[in-house]
Design an enzyme around this catalytic site. Structure first.
Site, mmCIF file in Angstrom:
data_model
loop_
_atom_site.group_PDB
_atom_site.id
_atom_site.type_symbol
_atom_site.label_atom_id
_atom_site.label_comp_id
_atom_site.label_asym_id
_atom_site.label_seq_id
_atom_site.Cartn_x
_atom_site.Cartn_y
_atom_site.Cartn_z
ATOM 1 C CB CYS A 1 -6.008 -0.595 0.657
ATOM 2 S SG CYS A 1 -4.389 -1.216 1.634
ATOM 3 C CB CYS B 1 -3.516 -2.344 -1.428
ATOM 4 S SG CYS B 1 -4.399 -3.238 0.046
#
Length: 185
Positions: free
Chosen positions: A72, A75
């Site tokens: 991600c 993230c």
């Protein structure tokens, strides 16, 4: 003569390649067994799904849980922000990271549908949440609000005789009025 130069160049590269292979095996500075320690001494921990309940129940601290994944992009940008901002609050904030790929049942149970999903806990109860990579100033204000509430609760528990804010007595509302055009039956 050209073959000697090539041989010397190759000999110069071989130790560098071996060094790169060996560097991957050396633990990075500040890392030990999945726990990363930042400059302030505060820890950002990788926690397992089985440790979630006990981790969020830490008393007297703001517990931040970051649901993330290695693949991600947001993230990866949010993680360093959380680490830096939590360091600003010292021992008042603890951050735990849970990889949703490794903890699918926990993520499903808690309703994590988008990542990064960050949840804030005080004394075992969820008090705030945000999804996505948000600006650091907003994260800082969320942390500050919760840490302030923790400090207020701590002061109340230390001095139970302190005067509580005066509350006005509750007064009953008069229910005999009717809007214009309506009559009592």
């Amino acid at each position: 003569m050209n073959s000697k130069r090539i041989l010397l160049c190759l000999c110069g590269l071989v130790p560098a390649v071996l060094l790169l292979v060996q560097c991957d095996k050396i633990p990075k500075f500040g890392e030990a067994g999945g726990t990363t320690v930042n400059d302030s001494g505060e820890q950002v921990r990788d926690i397992e799904a089985t440790d979630f309940d006990s981790f969020t129940a830490i008393k007297g601290k703001l517990v931040v849980v970051d649901f993330h994944a290695d693949w991600c992009g947001p993230c990866k940008t949010l993680g360093p922000k959380l680490k830096t901002i939590s360091a600003e609050f010292g021992d008042d904030v603890v951050v735990g990271k849970i990889n949703v790929d490794d903890a699918k049942n926990l993520a499903s149970r808690l309703g994590v549908s988008g990542i990064p999903d960050v949840r804030l806990f005080r004394d075992g109860s969820q008090v705030d949440r945000f999804v996505g990579d948000i600006p650091g100033t907003l994260i800082r204000s969320k942390f500050q609000a919760q840490v302030t509430l923790l400090e207020m609760a701590e002061k109340r528990s230390e001095d139970p005789d302190a005067e509580a804010p005066a509350e006005e007595p509750i007064q009953r509302m008069n229910k005999d009025w009717m809007p214009e055009g309506l009559e009592k039956r």
